[in-house]
Design a protein around this motif. Sequence first.
Motif, PDB file in Angstrom:
ATOM      1  N   ARG A 149       0.825  -1.213   0.000  1.00 61.74           N
ATOM      2  CA  ARG A 149       0.000   0.000   0.000  1.00 61.74           C
ATOM      3  C   ARG A 149       0.858   1.262   0.000  1.00 61.74           C
ATOM      4  NH1 ARG A 149      -5.383  -0.850   0.816  1.00 61.74           N
ATOM      5  NH2 ARG A 149      -5.990  -2.960   1.489  1.00 61.74           N
ATOM      6  N   CYS A 150       2.021   1.195   0.610  1.00 62.01           N
ATOM      7  CA  CYS A 150       2.934   2.334   0.586  1.00 62.01           C
ATOM      8  C   CYS A 150       3.396   2.614  -0.843  1.00 62.01           C
ATOM      9  CB  CYS A 150       4.129   2.056   1.495  1.00 62.01           C
ATOM     10  SG  CYS A 150       5.335   3.389   1.573  1.00 62.01           S
ATOM     11  N   ALA A 151       3.769   1.565  -1.572  1.00 56.91           N
ATOM     12  CA  ALA A 151       4.165   1.735  -2.972  1.00 56.91           C
ATOM     13  C   ALA A 151       2.997   2.243  -3.807  1.00 56.91           C
ATOM     14  CB  ALA A 151       4.682   0.409  -3.525  1.00 56.91           C
ATOM     15  N   ASP A 152       1.796   1.749  -3.520  1.00 64.26           N
ATOM     16  CA  ASP A 152       0.605   2.195  -4.243  1.00 64.26           C
ATOM     17  C   ASP A 152       0.333   3.676  -3.983  1.00 64.26           C
ATOM     18  OD1 ASP A 152      -1.545   1.402  -5.996  1.00 64.26           O
ATOM     19  OD2 ASP A 152      -2.907   1.650  -4.286  1.00 64.26           O
ATOM     20  N   ALA A 153       0.591   4.131  -2.750  1.00 59.71           N
ATOM     21  CA  ALA A 153       0.398   5.542  -2.420  1.00 59.71           C
ATOM     22  C   ALA A 153       1.381   6.426  -3.185  1.00 59.71           C
ATOM     23  CB  ALA A 153       0.564   5.750  -0.913  1.00 59.71           C
ATOM     24  N   VAL A 154       2.615   5.955  -3.351  1.00 62.06           N
ATOM     25  CA  VAL A 154       3.600   6.716  -4.125  1.00 62.06           C
ATOM     26  C   VAL A 154       3.152   6.826  -5.579  1.00 62.06           C
ATOM     27  CG1 VAL A 154       5.980   6.758  -4.957  1.00 62.06           C
ATOM     28  CG2 VAL A 154       5.502   6.080  -2.604  1.00 62.06           C
ATOM     29  N   LEU A 155       2.659   5.719  -6.137  1.00 59.42           N
ATOM     30  CA  LEU A 155       2.194   5.731  -7.527  1.00 59.42           C
ATOM     31  C   LEU A 155       1.013   6.681  -7.690  1.00 59.42           C
ATOM     32  CD1 LEU A 155       2.421   4.506 -10.375  1.00 59.42           C
ATOM     33  CD2 LEU A 155       0.863   2.689  -9.620  1.00 59.42           C
ATOM     34  N   ALA A 156       0.076   6.648  -6.744  1.00 57.99           N
ATOM     35  CA  ALA A 156      -1.104   7.509  -6.831  1.00 57.99           C
ATOM     36  C   ALA A 156      -0.755   8.979  -6.655  1.00 57.99           C
ATOM     37  CB  ALA A 156      -2.126   7.083  -5.780  1.00 57.99           C
ATOM     38  N   SER A 163      -3.723  -9.500  -6.671  1.00 61.77           N
ATOM     39  CA  SER A 163      -5.137  -9.220  -6.431  1.00 61.77           C
ATOM     40  C   SER A 163      -5.582  -8.039  -7.284  1.00 61.77           C
ATOM     41  CB  SER A 163      -5.376  -8.926  -4.953  1.00 61.77           C
ATOM     42  OG  SER A 163      -4.685  -7.753  -4.561  1.00 61.77           O
ATOM     43  N   SER A 164      -6.878  -7.937  -7.517  1.00 60.73           N
ATOM     44  CA  SER A 164      -7.412  -6.924  -8.431  1.00 60.73           C
ATOM     45  C   SER A 164      -7.208  -5.505  -7.916  1.00 60.73           C
ATOM     46  CB  SER A 164      -8.906  -7.182  -8.663  1.00 60.73           C
ATOM     47  OG  SER A 164      -9.612  -7.166  -7.424  1.00 60.73           O
ATOM     48  N   GLN A 165      -7.153  -5.292  -6.607  1.00 65.00           N
ATOM     49  CA  GLN A 165      -7.039  -3.941  -6.077  1.00 65.00           C
ATOM     50  C   GLN A 165      -5.681  -3.304  -6.358  1.00 65.00           C
ATOM     51  OE1 GLN A 165      -6.763  -5.703  -1.642  1.00 65.00           O
ATOM     52  NE2 GLN A 165      -6.737  -3.484  -1.707  1.00 65.00           N
ATOM     53  N   PHE A 166      -4.685  -4.113  -6.709  1.00 64.00           N
ATOM     54  CA  PHE A 166      -3.365  -3.573  -7.019  1.00 64.00           C
ATOM     55  C   PHE A 166      -3.002  -3.819  -8.485  1.00 64.00           C
ATOM     56  CE2 PHE A 166      -3.036  -4.652  -2.421  1.00 64.00           C
ATOM     57  CZ  PHE A 166      -2.937  -3.354  -1.949  1.00 64.00           C
ATOM     58  N   GLU A 167      -4.018  -3.813  -9.336  1.00 65.98           N
ATOM     59  CA  GLU A 167      -3.792  -4.092 -10.753  1.00 65.98           C
ATOM     60  C   GLU A 167      -2.890  -3.037 -11.390  1.00 65.98           C
ATOM     61  OE1 GLU A 167      -6.438  -4.813 -14.832  1.00 65.98           O
ATOM     62  OE2 GLU A 167      -7.406  -4.601 -12.871  1.00 65.98           O
ATOM     63  N   ARG A 168      -3.117  -1.776 -11.039  1.00 67.88           N
ATOM     64  CA  ARG A 168      -2.292  -0.709 -11.616  1.00 67.88           C
ATOM     65  C   ARG A 168      -0.849  -0.820 -11.129  1.00 67.88           C
ATOM     66  NH1 ARG A 168      -2.585   5.770 -10.384  1.00 67.88           N
ATOM     67  NH2 ARG A 168      -1.017   6.402 -11.924  1.00 67.88           N
ATOM     68  N   LEU A 169      -0.679  -1.155  -9.858  1.00 69.17           N
ATOM     69  CA  LEU A 169       0.666  -1.299  -9.308  1.00 69.17           C
ATOM     70  C   LEU A 169       1.395  -2.464  -9.964  1.00 69.17           C
ATOM     71  CD1 LEU A 169       2.584  -0.128  -7.164  1.00 69.17           C
ATOM     72  CD2 LEU A 169       1.623  -1.739  -5.520  1.00 69.17           C
ATOM     73  N   LEU A 170       0.679  -3.556 -10.193  1.00 71.95           N
ATOM     74  CA  LEU A 170       1.286  -4.710 -10.851  1.00 71.95           C
ATOM     75  C   LEU A 170       1.721  -4.365 -12.267  1.00 71.95           C
ATOM     76  CD1 LEU A 170       2.015  -7.723 -10.747  1.00 71.95           C
ATOM     77  CD2 LEU A 170      -0.318  -8.232 -11.494  1.00 71.95           C
ATOM     78  N   GLY A 171       1.011  -3.426 -12.891  1.00 73.31           N
ATOM     79  CA  GLY A 171       1.367  -3.015 -14.241  1.00 73.31           C
ATOM     80  C   GLY A 171       2.721  -2.336 -14.330  1.00 73.31           C
ATOM     81  N   CYS A 172       3.238  -1.858 -13.199  1.00 71.60           N
ATOM     82  CA  CYS A 172       4.568  -1.235 -13.188  1.00 71.60           C
ATOM     83  C   CYS A 172       5.679  -2.276 -13.218  1.00 71.60           C
ATOM     84  CB  CYS A 172       4.740  -0.365 -11.941  1.00 71.60           C
ATOM     85  SG  CYS A 172       3.571   1.003 -11.808  1.00 71.60           S
ATOM     86  N   LEU A 173       5.341  -3.530 -12.915  1.00 72.09           N
ATOM     87  CA  LEU A 173       6.340  -4.584 -12.789  1.00 72.09           C
ATOM     88  C   LEU A 173       6.314  -5.495 -14.000  1.00 72.09           C
ATOM     89  CD1 LEU A 173       5.550  -5.584  -9.085  1.00 72.09           C
ATOM     90  CD2 LEU A 173       7.215  -3.900  -9.871  1.00 72.09           C
ATOM     91  N   SER A 174       7.420  -6.157 -14.245  1.00 71.25           N
ATOM     92  CA  SER A 174       7.450  -7.151 -15.310  1.00 71.25           C
ATOM     93  C   SER A 174       6.608  -8.357 -14.934  1.00 71.25           C
ATOM     94  CB  SER A 174       8.896  -7.573 -15.599  1.00 71.25           C
ATOM     95  OG  SER A 174       9.508  -8.086 -14.421  1.00 71.25           O
ATOM     96  N   SER A 175       6.542  -8.657 -13.633  1.00 66.38           N
ATOM     97  CA  SER A 175       5.683  -9.714 -13.102  1.00 66.38           C
ATOM     98  C   SER A 175       5.600  -9.529 -11.598  1.00 66.38           C
ATOM     99  CB  SER A 175       6.240 -11.105 -13.431  1.00 66.38           C
ATOM    100  OG  SER A 175       7.393 -11.377 -12.659  1.00 66.38           O
TER     101      SER A 175
END
Length: 633
Positions: free
Chosen positions: A383-390, A432-444
């Motif tokens: 969630r910390c990484a997701d907050a940085v992305l947002a 999980s679906s709630q971090f779909e955008r965050l997963l998109g930053c990674l190769s996997s």
Amino acid sequence: MDAELWFHLFMRTCWPPSGALLAFAEGTTTPVGIDWRARLQARSAASPTIVVDVGRGYTKYTVADGIQGRWELDGCSPQLVQLCSSPTHPPDCERNDQLRYIQYMLNREFLQAALSPSHRLHKAALAPQNRLKQGGYAVYRDEHDNAKPVKVQKCDEASGQWSVEVLQSSERGILSVPSESLEPIRMAQDLPILIGEPFVITAAGTGEKAAWEQNIRSQLGNDRPGAVQVVSQAQMALWAHGVDHGIVVNIGQGQTVALPVVKGEVLSQCALSSSIGSGDLTQVMVSLMSRRHPAIVDSSLMTWCRDLKENYCYVSPPGRGCMRSRLAAGDDYGIRPVEVELPEYASARTEENTLELAEERVLVPEVLFESNRGLGLPGLIVRCADAVLASGKSSEEGVRELLRQVVLVGGAADFPGIRPRVEYEMRSLLQSSQFERLLGCLSSAEDVFVLNPPLGETGPLVTPRFVPLFGGCVRAASSKGYGAWERDSNIGALRSLPLLADMPEGRSNSRQVFWQQRMRRMLALQLPDIFRTGGGGGEDDQAWQMLDEDSEEGSESSNLHFEEQESESQAYSPSSPVDWPSAIEEATASPNERVSSSRGSGRSKGKGKGKGGGKGRVRRGRLIWRPVQGQVE
């Protein structure tokens, strides 16, 4: 090839014993075109730096030198100041006096070091001759070369003689001596000091930061000769791994805080915290043990339960469902019970002097992963990484690097198995679906890594508990050093250093190409990959290994213990920060009479209190999982 020789001399002489961390400290990505002789001279001539990691329960401190490294040697615990209180362990000083206390203890140690050439702080304790001044302290060497501590009074300009007072009780008196027979003793106030700003302060608003800084200034004074530098402990933790970009999670005494650092700048607005801390884990151990042994264990054994937690607990492999429910259903996770000794003051409560420790070994650390208590440790990081992305404060590539460079610090980060378990569950969460955008930053989802503490030539250089302090020492040992007090927003970013030599003109010959490639290999600049599990530069925490009990009956899960030393507490008066006369007797006494050791008087939290000597009982004839330390290839 003078350049090659100076490079090899620098690498073999300077601290830390890691090519990658030396390169990071020197701010270089290539060994070519650098005047390594000048950098070696700069490190040798620089004053050592006091490095302080301010904590809630314990504050850690040491003295770092660019050549010798840490005062206590790698693999040993730093000096500790106990701030928390317990029935058996009172605090060393008040929280608002801790920096004065540290300088007081160092001044006592410098006096001993100045009189003993074999002391590791001997060089740091002796100041240049031009620092000789009225009211200061010095070492006087008489005609027989005997060293005596003296207090400098005044100088007779006509004769060039100094009046000094001998401080040894058996030889007290006033002498008139030439300046060349005096060696000034340096005070802790003369040295630069690097102070780690606590995670909770960094994550708080500007009001709390300003109040904290004002308290620091009031303790050190505005006229302190040595430079003062304040930097976030999150940045210090990343420096220990040779990077200035990543997410650092501190499992503190009262809470857990995740702080993102983007290219040397801490994004405090993206910080996340959990109310679970190491103190809560100790309370859980007390609760579990008192439930099993109600007539024996109560809150008076809290310190003993804390030591059980630190010495015997480990993080279990990931499993499905609630661990408590599975244990109640008979799945014992292959836990090996151990017998632990009761402290002497509790032995009267039972005829037995030992108790069994079993599922508590995994239930206590599991609290860090339970979602019903709030954000678990893996969720906090994701969630910390997701907050940085947002927030838009970092690009997708920058967020990807954040998740590749996660660092866990604090006492609970010492649990065997915690890093691979966090890494595993972070990868699961990212799918999980709630971090779909965050997963998109990674190769996997596999592109997530929790870094291990760094290794030296002879073993781990530090445990996660002391990683921020170690990182501060890495940067303080640099040939660049630190300037005056400043708080710019990018204080952690690497700066270019002014010691570059002119590049040779024309094409390099084969000899130059050979040694340049060789130097690059020695610097091992594949940071931070080497600190990942299996990378070869960090403690390779393979976490769990399946063992056959028939062949491993006597083995026990191994947890790395650093050499720690208990020392008697010293009387301390904040109103008299430099009690030199009372320290004279210790410095000049025979070794058998000395109260404090050459390592200093800081109190170290003891390991192994209440540790049982018996082997754990095992159930035979089945395979079990247990944490082990992997071998670095």
